[in-house]
Design an enzyme around this catalytic site. Structure first.
Site, mmCIF file in Angstrom:
data_model
loop_
_atom_site.group_PDB
_atom_site.id
_atom_site.type_symbol
_atom_site.label_atom_id
_atom_site.label_comp_id
_atom_site.label_asym_id
_atom_site.label_seq_id
_atom_site.Cartn_x
_atom_site.Cartn_y
_atom_site.Cartn_z
ATOM 1 N N GLN A 1 23.574 0.525 -7.183
ATOM 2 C CA GLN A 1 22.564 0.592 -8.240
ATOM 3 C C GLN A 1 21.467 -0.460 -8.078
ATOM 4 O OE1 GLN A 1 23.190 -0.666 -12.519
ATOM 5 N NE2 GLN A 1 23.153 1.544 -12.821
ATOM 6 N N LEU B 1 -16.704 0.330 0.672
ATOM 7 C CA LEU B 1 -15.942 1.225 1.547
ATOM 8 C C LEU B 1 -14.859 0.458 2.291
ATOM 9 C CD1 LEU B 1 -15.449 3.970 2.875
ATOM 10 C CD2 LEU B 1 -17.196 3.369 4.584
ATOM 11 N N GLU B 2 -15.196 -0.722 2.824
ATOM 12 C CA GLU B 2 -14.209 -1.503 3.566
ATOM 13 C C GLU B 2 -13.004 -1.840 2.687
ATOM 14 O OE1 GLU B 2 -13.721 -5.766 5.983
ATOM 15 O OE2 GLU B 2 -15.697 -5.166 5.204
ATOM 16 N N LEU C 1 17.224 -3.687 4.957
ATOM 17 C CA LEU C 1 17.822 -3.505 6.286
ATOM 18 C C LEU C 1 18.754 -4.655 6.674
ATOM 19 C CD1 LEU C 1 15.570 -1.314 6.435
ATOM 20 C CD2 LEU C 1 15.321 -1.901 8.835
ATOM 21 N N GLY D 1 -12.265 -9.868 2.392
ATOM 22 C CA GLY D 1 -12.377 -10.523 1.083
ATOM 23 C C GLY D 1 -10.995 -10.891 0.585
ATOM 24 N N THR E 1 -12.695 -8.104 14.545
ATOM 25 C CA THR E 1 -11.846 -7.071 15.138
ATOM 26 C C THR E 1 -12.649 -6.274 16.154
ATOM 27 O OG1 THR E 1 -10.556 -6.915 13.105
ATOM 28 C CG2 THR E 1 -10.390 -5.073 14.637
#
Length: 389
Positions: A280, A242-243, A339, A365, A160
């Protein structure tokens, strides 16, 4: 709203960020989605606002804020419905800049981190290769020492920002005989001689540039080695938590956006004399989806809290990504169904959201790899410990 984690200052930041995104980013999203190119000016505007420096310590030119400011940035980026734009931003800040913050020396921070905070330079991270993704130890890219330089040969893929970035945080083998202990990390200028980029045509994330990069005898100064030789695998593993947590947060945020949009649509769409939010079968399915989203959201916040306190949350972050991305895919699929025919039309947001969401269980991952990591922790009792400073 979630006052257990978010203060009044957090809420003020969220509102300011929303206003900025809707004024400066939203008017350009359709163009960027169509062209696959994000205009350079927006990077500089993000820099001016300090958004790239949220997690960077003040002594390095950042704001040094807690991780819940990062959560707000990630959540609001998801709610403008361009997974590609969001990815370009967070890949720069939380993939490339994370390594500069954590592992860069003073000279590297001055040359690369400061302009990254200002939006003057764009970064990316290069770990995955055409011959293997999560098998980091099996990478084939090499860096051979030659005087005061390293010569890099190999390739990376699914990168990226790989086409338009100024530099890449690159993993390469400096000693192939040592397995994962022979991997090192370099900062490589992408305008260096011998670097070529091939832009990949993706199902989703259309606004971001994703590249396959080739390195043919690329000369890199030895001063661009991060840390010491052989430390790369440790750096990569530490950053993965973190990723993966970021991708978990992204997932619950886009699921929340999808549900909010579907609820609004269902409150206006009428069939047989009543709005469809009164049926419902639809009401109960939406409630199930909302419950799944909220459970993931609250779990993710708890993991962010632990990480912000310095805990090494490999298991928790892995669970976050595994469960949240699966949930987000289910939410996107069913909200598109709510939708009806309009869900399948590009003028409505669900078609793009469905495509963008599908990368969640793949990037950073795959779900299959994450299950094996969790199995090693839960079943085999393997312990993942934070690297020693």
């Amino acid at each position: 709203m979630q006052s257990m984690y978010f203060t009044e200052e957090h809420q003020l930041f969220r509102q300011s960020l929303k206003d900025f995104l809707h004024k400066e980013v939203v008017p350009h999203i359709e163009k960027w989605e169509a062209t696959g190119t994000i205009d350079k000016f927006i990077w500089e505007k993000f820099g001016e606002m300090g958004y790239f420096g949220l997690a960077t310590p003040e002594e390095n030119g950042g704001l040094g804020l807690d991780l819940f400011y990062t959560v707000i940035l990630l959540e609001e980026l998801q709610k403008i419905n361009s997974g590609g734009f969001a990815a370009a931003i967070w890949a720069h800040v939380y993939l490339a800049m994370t390594h500069l913050n954590k592992n860069g020396n003073d000279g590297q921070k001055e040359k690369y981190l400061s302009p990254s905070i200002n939006g003057e330079k764009i970064g990316c991270l290069g770990v995955t290769e055409p011959f293997g993704g999560s098998d980091v130890a099996g990478m084939r890219t090499t860096a051979t020492k030659q005087g005061d330089s390293y010569i890099i040969n190999g390739s990376k893929t699914f990168i990226t920002n790989g086409v338009y970035a100024d530099y890449i945080i690159l993993a390469a083998k400096t000693d192939a005989s040592k397995g994962n202990k022979g991997i090192s990390i370099f900062i490589v200028d992408l305008k260096s001689e011998g670097v070529t980029a091939n832009k990949l045509n993706k199902l989703g994330w259309r606004a971001s540039d994703t590249a396959e990069l080739a390195f043919d005898n690329v000369k890199v100064p030895a001063s661009n080695l991060m840390g010491e030789e052989g430390k790369g695998f440790t750096f990569i593993m530490e950053a993965f938590a973190l990723e993966r947590l970021i991708m978990g947060v992204n997932a619950h945020a886009r699921a929340e956006y999808a549900l909010d949009y579907a609820l609004q649509y269902m409150s206006e769409r009428e069939t047989f004399g009543k709005t469809i939010n009164q049926y419902q079968a639809l009401r109960h399915r939406l409630v199930d989806l909302y419950a799944d989203m909220d459970m993931c959201r609250q779990y993710n916040y708890s993991v962010v809290y632990k990480m912000d306190k310095g805990e090494y949350v490999v298991k928790e972050a892995t669970i976050s990504k595994l469960k949240s991305t699966k949930m987000a895919d289910e939410v996107a699929y069913d909200c598109l169904q709510f939708l009806g025919g309009y869900g399948y039309i590009e003028d409505y947001p669900m078609a793009r959201l469905l495509r963008d969401s599908r990368l969640g269980p793949i990037g950073g991952g795959t779900s299959e790899i994450l299950r094996e990591i969790i199995a090693k922790i839960v079943i085999d009792k393997k312990e993942y410990k934070a690297p020693k400073e």
